[in-house]
Design a protein around this motif. Sequence first.
Motif, PDB file in Angstrom:
ATOM      1  N   ALA A  28       0.831  -1.204   0.000  1.00  0.00           N
ATOM      2  CA  ALA A  28       0.000   0.000   0.000  1.00  0.00           C
ATOM      3  C   ALA A  28       0.865   1.253   0.000  1.00  0.00           C
ATOM      4  O   ALA A  28       0.591   2.222  -0.718  1.00  0.00           O
ATOM      5  CB  ALA A  28      -0.946  -0.006   1.197  1.00  0.00           C
ATOM      6  N   LYS A  29       1.936   1.268   0.787  1.00  0.00           N
ATOM      7  CA  LYS A  29       2.840   2.433   0.823  1.00  0.00           C
ATOM      8  C   LYS A  29       3.513   2.641  -0.526  1.00  0.00           C
ATOM      9  O   LYS A  29       3.657   3.776  -0.986  1.00  0.00           O
ATOM     10  CB  LYS A  29       3.882   2.270   1.926  1.00  0.00           C
ATOM     11  N   ASN A  30       3.937   1.546  -1.160  1.00  0.00           N
ATOM     12  CA  ASN A  30       4.542   1.652  -2.495  1.00  0.00           C
ATOM     13  C   ASN A  30       3.547   2.231  -3.498  1.00  0.00           C
ATOM     14  O   ASN A  30       3.903   3.069  -4.326  1.00  0.00           O
ATOM     15  CB  ASN A  30       5.048   0.293  -2.976  1.00  0.00           C
ATOM     16  N   ARG A  31       2.316   1.785  -3.417  1.00  0.00           N
ATOM     17  CA  ARG A  31       1.287   2.291  -4.339  1.00  0.00           C
ATOM     18  C   ARG A  31       1.024   3.771  -4.097  1.00  0.00           C
ATOM     19  O   ARG A  31       0.867   4.542  -5.054  1.00  0.00           O
ATOM     20  CB  ARG A  31      -0.007   1.479  -4.172  1.00  0.00           C
ATOM     21  N   VAL A  32       0.996   4.178  -2.835  1.00  0.00           N
ATOM     22  CA  VAL A  32       0.808   5.595  -2.510  1.00  0.00           C
ATOM     23  C   VAL A  32       1.956   6.415  -3.092  1.00  0.00           C
ATOM     24  O   VAL A  32       1.742   7.475  -3.700  1.00  0.00           O
ATOM     25  CB  VAL A  32       0.687   5.811  -0.982  1.00  0.00           C
ATOM     26  N   ARG A  33       3.199   5.941  -2.951  1.00  0.00           N
ATOM     27  CA  ARG A  33       4.352   6.661  -3.525  1.00  0.00           C
ATOM     28  C   ARG A  33       4.226   6.768  -5.038  1.00  0.00           C
ATOM     29  O   ARG A  33       4.483   7.818  -5.620  1.00  0.00           O
ATOM     30  CB  ARG A  33       5.653   5.969  -3.135  1.00  0.00           C
ATOM     31  N   GLU A  34       3.843   5.673  -5.690  1.00  0.00           N
ATOM     32  CA  GLU A  34       3.657   5.698  -7.146  1.00  0.00           C
ATOM     33  C   GLU A  34       2.595   6.727  -7.544  1.00  0.00           C
ATOM     34  O   GLU A  34       2.781   7.485  -8.502  1.00  0.00           O
ATOM     35  CB  GLU A  34       3.228   4.323  -7.655  1.00  0.00           C
ATOM     36  N   LEU A  35       1.493   6.739  -6.829  1.00  0.00           N
ATOM     37  CA  LEU A  35       0.413   7.671  -7.142  1.00  0.00           C
ATOM     38  C   LEU A  35       0.822   9.116  -6.876  1.00  0.00           C
ATOM     39  O   LEU A  35       0.426  10.020  -7.615  1.00  0.00           O
ATOM     40  CB  LEU A  35      -0.849   7.314  -6.357  1.00  0.00           C
ATOM     41  N   GLU A  39       0.803  11.915  -9.683  1.00  0.00           N
ATOM     42  CA  GLU A  39       0.048  13.151  -9.479  1.00  0.00           C
ATOM     43  C   GLU A  39       0.943  14.374  -9.663  1.00  0.00           C
ATOM     44  O   GLU A  39       0.537  15.360 -10.285  1.00  0.00           O
ATOM     45  CB  GLU A  39      -0.556  13.147  -8.072  1.00  0.00           C
ATOM     46  N   ALA A  40       2.172  14.318  -9.167  1.00  0.00           N
ATOM     47  CA  ALA A  40       3.108  15.434  -9.319  1.00  0.00           C
ATOM     48  C   ALA A  40       3.444  15.646 -10.796  1.00  0.00           C
ATOM     49  O   ALA A  40       3.516  16.786 -11.270  1.00  0.00           O
ATOM     50  CB  ALA A  40       4.370  15.178  -8.508  1.00  0.00           C
ATOM     51  N   GLN A  41       3.643  14.561 -11.540  1.00  0.00           N
ATOM     52  CA  GLN A  41       3.934  14.669 -12.975  1.00  0.00           C
ATOM     53  C   GLN A  41       2.750  15.289 -13.717  1.00  0.00           C
ATOM     54  O   GLN A  41       2.930  16.164 -14.571  1.00  0.00           O
ATOM     55  CB  GLN A  41       4.262  13.299 -13.564  1.00  0.00           C
ATOM     56  N   GLU A  42       1.551  14.847 -13.399  1.00  0.00           N
ATOM     57  CA  GLU A  42       0.360  15.396 -14.053  1.00  0.00           C
ATOM     58  C   GLU A  42       0.188  16.871 -13.719  1.00  0.00           C
ATOM     59  O   GLU A  42      -0.177  17.663 -14.588  1.00  0.00           O
ATOM     60  CB  GLU A  42      -0.882  14.602 -13.641  1.00  0.00           C
ATOM     61  N   ARG A  43       0.474  17.263 -12.470  1.00  0.00           N
ATOM     62  CA  ARG A  43       0.375  18.662 -12.074  1.00  0.00           C
ATOM     63  C   ARG A  43       1.386  19.519 -12.851  1.00  0.00           C
ATOM     64  O   ARG A  43       1.050  20.582 -13.362  1.00  0.00           O
ATOM     65  CB  ARG A  43       0.602  18.802 -10.559  1.00  0.00           C
ATOM     66  N   ARG A  44       2.631  19.018 -12.992  1.00  0.00           N
ATOM     67  CA  ARG A  44       3.642  19.751 -13.761  1.00  0.00           C
ATOM     68  C   ARG A  44       3.218  19.886 -15.224  1.00  0.00           C
ATOM     69  O   ARG A  44       3.397  20.936 -15.836  1.00  0.00           O
ATOM     70  CB  ARG A  44       4.995  19.066 -13.654  1.00  0.00           C
ATOM     71  N   GLN A  45       2.632  18.823 -15.786  1.00  0.00           N
ATOM     72  CA  GLN A  45       2.167  18.879 -17.176  1.00  0.00           C
ATOM     73  C   GLN A  45       1.055  19.911 -17.333  1.00  0.00           C
ATOM     74  O   GLN A  45       1.025  20.659 -18.312  1.00  0.00           O
ATOM     75  CB  GLN A  45       1.686  17.506 -17.639  1.00  0.00           C
TER      76      GLN A  45
END
Length: 112
Positions: A28-35, A39-45
């Motif tokens: 679950a922690k790994n999935r949260v980090r991936e998300l 999300e940060a990449q999408e925000r920068r885009q």
Amino acid sequence: MPDDPSQVSDLEKNRILVDWLEYQLRQAKNRVRELEVQEAQERRQRERARAERSWKIQPQRAGRPAMLHRGGCTLAAGANGLINREEALIALEEPDIEACDVCRPETGLLSG
């Protein structure tokens, strides 16, 4: 661990459960980090796309006139905030504001 599951002690069952829950927590922690990364990449885009649809005014300095740039122009040092199309059109009409020769902001303005 014995072959017969009924021979497993409560302690061993709980150790197995703890191992399983720790595994699930790591997943679950790994999935949260991936998300979070996604999300940060999408925000920068989104921010880049918004900048490309906007303009900036670089303030006048050292005897140089103020400059109008496209929002994504890296030469817009000292420019704060983005302006919309209407504001950029007004800025182009000002005698003390010039268009950047590199990003050519008037191209997007005058053809829109």
